[in-house]
Design a protein around this motif. Structure first.
Motif, PDB file in Angstrom:
ATOM      1  N   MET B 315     129.065 -10.317  63.078  1.00 54.76           N
ATOM      2  CA  MET B 315     130.254  -9.292  63.309  1.00 54.76           C
ATOM      3  C   MET B 315     130.381  -7.985  62.329  1.00 54.76           C
ATOM      4  N   ARG B 316     128.776  -8.413  62.237  1.00 56.93           N
ATOM      5  CA  ARG B 316     128.599  -7.088  61.030  1.00 56.93           C
ATOM      6  C   ARG B 316     129.485  -6.855  60.054  1.00 56.93           C
ATOM      7  N   GLY B 317     130.278  -8.042  60.138  1.00 54.74           N
ATOM      8  CA  GLY B 317     131.254  -7.636  58.741  1.00 54.74           C
ATOM      9  C   GLY B 317     132.907  -6.801  59.147  1.00 54.74           C
ATOM     10  N   LYS B 318     132.915  -6.860  60.259  1.00 56.83           N
ATOM     11  CA  LYS B 318     134.047  -6.338  61.689  1.00 56.83           C
ATOM     12  C   LYS B 318     134.750  -6.634  60.946  1.00 56.83           C
ATOM     13  N   SER B 319     134.574  -8.201  61.293  1.00 55.16           N
ATOM     14  CA  SER B 319     135.518  -8.694  62.216  1.00 55.16           C
ATOM     15  C   SER B 319     136.923  -9.801  60.509  1.00 55.16           C
ATOM     16  N   GLN B 320     138.163  -9.865  61.426  1.00 54.62           N
ATOM     17  CA  GLN B 320     138.938 -11.460  60.408  1.00 54.62           C
ATOM     18  C   GLN B 320     138.813 -12.215  60.518  1.00 54.62           C
ATOM     19  N   PRO B 368     132.217 -16.545  77.523  1.00 55.27           N
ATOM     20  CA  PRO B 368     131.658 -15.786  78.459  1.00 55.27           C
ATOM     21  C   PRO B 368     131.095 -15.120  77.269  1.00 55.27           C
ATOM     22  N   ASN B 369     130.022 -14.096  78.448  1.00 52.39           N
ATOM     23  CA  ASN B 369     129.118 -13.058  77.753  1.00 52.39           C
ATOM     24  C   ASN B 369     129.071 -11.574  77.909  1.00 52.39           C
ATOM     25  N   ASP B 370     130.445 -11.336  78.886  1.00 58.35           N
ATOM     26  CA  ASP B 370     130.845  -9.743  78.776  1.00 58.35           C
ATOM     27  C   ASP B 370     132.574  -9.319  78.179  1.00 58.35           C
ATOM     28  N   ARG B 371     132.672 -11.115  77.823  1.00 53.91           N
ATOM     29  CA  ARG B 371     134.639 -10.355  77.429  1.00 53.91           C
ATOM     30  C   ARG B 371     135.300 -10.434  76.289  1.00 53.91           C
ATOM     31  N   TYR B 372     134.760 -10.571  75.275  1.00 53.67           N
ATOM     32  CA  TYR B 372     134.929 -10.766  73.479  1.00 53.67           C
ATOM     33  C   TYR B 372     133.700 -10.160  73.140  1.00 53.67           C
ATOM     34  N   ILE B 373     134.245  -9.216  72.225  1.00 51.50           N
ATOM     35  CA  ILE B 373     133.227  -9.062  71.058  1.00 51.50           C
ATOM     36  C   ILE B 373     131.821  -9.526  70.773  1.00 51.50           C
ATOM     37  N   ASN B 374     131.003  -9.727  70.922  1.00 54.33           N
ATOM     38  CA  ASN B 374     129.342 -10.359  70.897  1.00 54.33           C
ATOM     39  C   ASN B 374     130.153 -12.080  70.996  1.00 54.33           C
ATOM     40  N   ASP B 375     130.636 -12.391  72.225  1.00 53.17           N
ATOM     41  CA  ASP B 375     130.995 -12.996  72.201  1.00 53.17           C
ATOM     42  C   ASP B 375     130.211 -14.776  72.394  1.00 53.17           C
ATOM     43  N   LEU B 489     139.883 -23.888  67.261  1.00 53.90           N
ATOM     44  CA  LEU B 489     139.227 -24.321  66.477  1.00 53.90           C
ATOM     45  C   LEU B 489     139.352 -22.218  65.895  1.00 53.90           C
ATOM     46  N   PRO B 490     140.293 -22.194  65.014  1.00 52.25           N
ATOM     47  CA  PRO B 490     140.559 -19.963  65.790  1.00 52.25           C
ATOM     48  C   PRO B 490     139.609 -20.120  64.570  1.00 52.25           C
ATOM     49  N   LEU B 491     138.734 -18.726  65.173  1.00 55.67           N
ATOM     50  CA  LEU B 491     137.646 -18.349  64.843  1.00 55.67           C
ATOM     51  C   LEU B 491     137.826 -16.543  63.379  1.00 55.67           C
ATOM     52  N   HIS B 492     137.952 -15.721  64.789  1.00 56.83           N
ATOM     53  CA  HIS B 492     138.519 -14.551  63.933  1.00 56.83           C
ATOM     54  C   HIS B 492     139.532 -13.215  64.731  1.00 56.83           C
ATOM     55  N   LEU B 493     139.575 -12.265  64.519  1.00 53.54           N
ATOM     56  CA  LEU B 493     140.631 -10.962  64.347  1.00 53.54           C
ATOM     57  C   LEU B 493     139.437 -10.213  65.408  1.00 53.54           C
TER      58      LEU B 493
END
Lengths: 322, 522
Positions: B315-320, B368-375, B489-493
């Motif tokens: 996520m290049r440091g952009k997610s939380q 999915p491969n086209d729904r979330y950022i870098n899914d 299993l939560p990952l990030h915002l």
């Protein structure tokens, strides 16, 4: 001749049925529109209700029958995503795609034929070799790469041309044209080059090989023996015969261009049918996908039938065979 | 070379900006287009955000996402199942018609029609009743705490216009009925629709008669959808656009390095998490006991995920990173629940051994491969991390069009999902759709067998609790149970990132709506 015509039309109907069956069968594998159409919090009951309302619970063969029934009545249904009649959506997008394809075709002929002639007349010259090498690159570069490189060069770095869209269009009845405004013409340049590139190299190579063939034939040798000027031989006698297959190929290519404009339209956000189709795929908008595939299928059938019939008119030997 | 390109881009941007269409025009782009102008015919966040420029709801989200009066000036519950709304006087639709209670009743009635795609957004309302010209009662199916949240996404249409155009009833995709509302929009909002060309562009002009005091100086909006990421960025850099939302993560550094442009980013509400099949057997191993039913196995899988590595590299440091299932701005969020488990492959291995799987097991992970950022990249990373502790994970990715129907039917063992709690923006949506079993309107997206009696009870109580602090306490407790049992299993915002030319000031909102009635342009 009439018998041939009827046979051809019968075949065309069969092909169209096959196309609609294949496309309809495909939709079972491209997803189910219910999730695309439902809100994040949709309940199980809501989704089931929608599924039933859309008739997705019925056996596939019954759905297909209903679909064909509607098509025969000329009813293409309405888009799931924006609730507008599909026929209107396609009619709205057709001008953009046709103009793009037309300009790309003209471009590929205007550039492809002279370059092909050049390569045939001076096969060992520097120019011919250069053109041959560049054409290899043209044929092997993916469309989207070509498009992005052109955008980066002419829109971002030089700031000369728009990077997306059609510019200003003028509405003439049902037809929207970009050919009458400066911004519309500017907007056409990059996408049409991108779309024309493959066809250009194809035509160039075809002209070259046909012309080389014709130039080594007997009647050209006799013409030379009679002392006719080289120009008259090359451009009046030889080129005419060499261009026959080019006309055929260009005709057949127009169908492919319309079908394969999808990538170019996506890169340049060209609001044509290809973009409509791509959007429909990502939203599982079945009525739009079905109508688009049928339309493209029809186009190919029409072009191929026309070419067959023309050949039969031109060449009596083919009539006997059929 | 790069510097030359940057200088040229900046120069051409300046020239183009100077010759842009008149004063204070915002030209902007997003990857999707408005689906339809009919507010009740769609459930897409993006279209709803766009139409908000033309239409007003009764209640809206303000500058800090708080619910505030819009076309309604005040409200109260007169009975547990009846809310009374006082309406704003002197408001005019773009066609000059006056806004009254009749418009609200006609709008709500149209939305509740079985053909309306957005009907679910007001699912707890039975009907609207006119009390007088500027008072309306909304009757709900019993006490309903989230009515205002729902109303913030419900736009009011003009009754006379609907009558004239024969669109009192909404279009219906099942019967193939389409209405004029798909292609025209008359609202009371800050901007008037000027033209709408699907996939080519939409233009709006400022509404000088808007009832509210404008906090913006925008006179004209030109929206152009551009599906291709690279083209959208190019169009910004070439000066053809003033704003792109979203901007692709991989281009943020390049855009930010150019002094003519700026990048605006913050965490969005969309929370990305993984779900587990918790039925008796895995699809990958029929006939055997499902290891995912074991709490220790789920804990092991959670501890095995190196969230920091994903945050930094994918996520290049952009997610939380997050340890809970709702984002901080959402009611139901509690700091005490938002605790990361701490990455430890050794502890994860030990937990697996305790659960009786010392050698691990085979697992499929679908994404999915086209729904979330870098899914797709996230899933590939997670699979590698799980494989490291002995859970041999096979990743399968596919397009959203085929992925979500399968997810809906519960066909996966481990899968990825994102949830933004929109439009209500309330933790209740996570409880009612993801953490409860699928029956009587609950568990709409929970097809993999998770169920917990405590959560079921708390959710049903919170559904009718009008006392806000009490309701939030119930949600917090339910989300704590969800965390303790590793329901998901939560990952990030995921981040919301926009890019704009200098001189365009647009506030960002975690729901990712572009709200140009807060924009200042120079």
């Amino acid at each position: 001749m009439l018998r041939l015509l009827i046979a051809r039309l019968g075949q065309a109907v069969l092909v169209m049925l096959a196309v609609s069956a294949v496309s309809f069968g495909m939709f079972r594998f491209v997803g189910d529109p219910v999730s695309a159409l439902s809100r994040e919090n949709a309940t199980v009951e809501e989704k089931q209700e929608l599924r039933e309302a859309l008739g997705l619970e019925r056996p596939i063969i019954v759905q297909f029958g209903a679909f064909i029934g509607r098509i025969v009545r000329g009813d293409f249904g309405i888009s799931y995503r924006n609730q507008r009649p599909v026929a209107a959506l396609i009619a709205e997008r057709l001008p953009a795609t046709l103009e793009l394809v037309l300009v790309a075709t003209v471009l590929s002929l205007v550039l492809g034929i002279p370059l092909g002639v050049l390569c045939a007349l001076k096969p060992d010259g520097v120019a011919a070799r250069l053109v041959q090498a560049v054409s290899l690159i043209g044929i092997s570069t993916p469309t989207f790469v070509t498009g992005i490189v052109l955008i980066l060069t002419f829109a971002v770095t030089l700031g000369l041309l728009p990077s997306f869209g059609r510019g200003e269009t003028v509405q003439i009845g049902p037809w929207s044209t970009g050919l009458l405004t400066v911004s519309g013409l500017k907007a056409l340049i990059l996408p049409s080059i991108t779309l024309a590139l493959y066809q250009l190299t194809l035509i160039m190579r075809l002209v070259r090989s046909e012309l080389i063939d014709v130039l080594s034939s007997d009647y050209i040798r006799f013409a030379r023996a009679r002392g006719l000027s080289a120009r008259h031989i090359h451009f009046t006698l030889a080129l005419r015969n060499a261009l026959m297959p080019v006309i055929t190929v260009t005709g057949l290519q127009i169908g492919s261009l319309i079908a394969f404009a999808i990538v170019t339209e996506t890169v340049f956000q060209w609001p044509g049918m290809g973009l409509l189709f791509i959007q429909a795929v990502s939203f599982s908008d079945v009525p739009v996908m079905a109508a688009y595939l049928l339309f493209v299928g029809l186009l190919f059938v029409l072009i191929n039938t026309a070419v067959d019939l023309l050949y039969a008119l031109v060449d009596p030997r083919l009539r006997v065979r059929s | 070379m790069n510097r030359v390109v940057t200088l040229l881009a900046a120069a051409s941007a300046a020239v183009l900006a100077a010759t842009a269409a008149g004063a204070n025009t915002v030209r902007w782009s997003a990857p999707t287009d408005i689906a339809t102008l009919d507010p009740y015919a769609q459930t897409e966040s993006f279209t709803t955000a766009m139409l908000h420029h033309v239409f007003d709801p009764l209640v809206r989200r303000g500058r800090t996402m708080q619910l505030e009066p819009a076309l309604a000036t005040s409200w109260k519950t007169i009975k547990p199942d009846t809310w009374r709304f006082e309406l704003r006087k002197g408001v005019k639709f773009h066609n000059g018609n006056a806004f009254t209670a009749d418009d609200v009743v006609a709008s709500v009635t149209r939305l509740l029609d079985p053909g309306a795609r957005a009907r679910g957004n007001l699912s707890q309302v039975i009907r609207a009743e006119k009390v007088d010209d500027f008072t309306v009662d909304l009757v709900t199916k019993g006490p309903y705490p989230l009515l205002l949240n729902d109303l913030a996404g419900i736009y009011i249409m003009d009754k006379e216009w609907m009558e004239q155009t024969g669109s009192l009833k909404p279009g219906n995709i099942a019967t193939g009925v389409s209405t004029a509302a798909s292609t025209t929009a008359i609202g009371t909002g800050p901007f008037k629709l000027e033209s709408f060309k699907p996939d080519a562009g939409t233009t709006m002009v400022v509404n000088p008669d808007w009832w509210d005091k404008p906090a913006h100086n925008v006179t004209r909006i030109e929206f152009k959808p551009i599906k291709s990421d690279a083209t959208r960025v190019a169009a910004l850099l070439s000066g053809e656009l003033d704003l792109i939302a979203p901007a692709p993560l991989q281009d943020l550094a390049r855009i930010g390095a150019n002094s003519a442009f700026k990048v605006i980013e913050e965490p969005s509400l969309r929370l990305i998490f993984l779900g587990f099949n918790q039925r008796d057997e895995l699809r990958a191993a029929p006939g055997q006991k499902n290891p995912l039913k074991e709490l220790k196995v789920r804990q092991a899988l959670w501890q095995a995920v190196d969230l920091d590595a994903i945050q930094k590299r994918v996520m290049r440091g952009k997610s939380q990173n997050t340890g809970t299932l709702v984002a901080p701005p959402v009611p139901g969020y509690d700091k005490a629940n938002d605790v990361l488990p701490g990455y430890s492959a050794d502890k994860a291995k030990a937990l697996l051994a305790e659960a009786g799987y010392p050698g691990g097991f085979k697992l499929g992970l679908n994404c999915p491969n086209d729904r979330y950022i870098n899914d797709e990249q996230i899933c590939v990373a997670v699979a590698a991390m799980w494989s490291r502790i002995g859970v041999q994970t096979e990743v399968k990715t596919e397009s959203r069009a085929t992925y979500f129907p399968k997810q809906d039917r519960g066909e996966f063992d481990a899968f990825m999902l994102g949830w933004a709690t929109l439009p209500p923006m309330d933790g209740f949506s996570v409880l009612s759709a993801l953490l409860t079993a699928p029956k009587d309107g609950y568990g709409g997206s929970n097809a993999m067998g998770y169920s917990n009696p405590e959560i079921e009870r708390l959710t049903r109580e919170a559904a009718v609790e009008l006392d806000e602090p009490k309701r939030r306490a119930m949600m917090i407790e339910a989300l704590k149970i969800a965390r303790d049992t590793v329901a998901y299993l939560p990952l990030h915002l995921q981040p919301v990132a926009w890019a704009a030319r200098q001189g365009v000031d647009v506030p960002q909102f975690p729901d990712e709506y572009v709200r140009l009635w807060f924009a200042q342009v120079k």
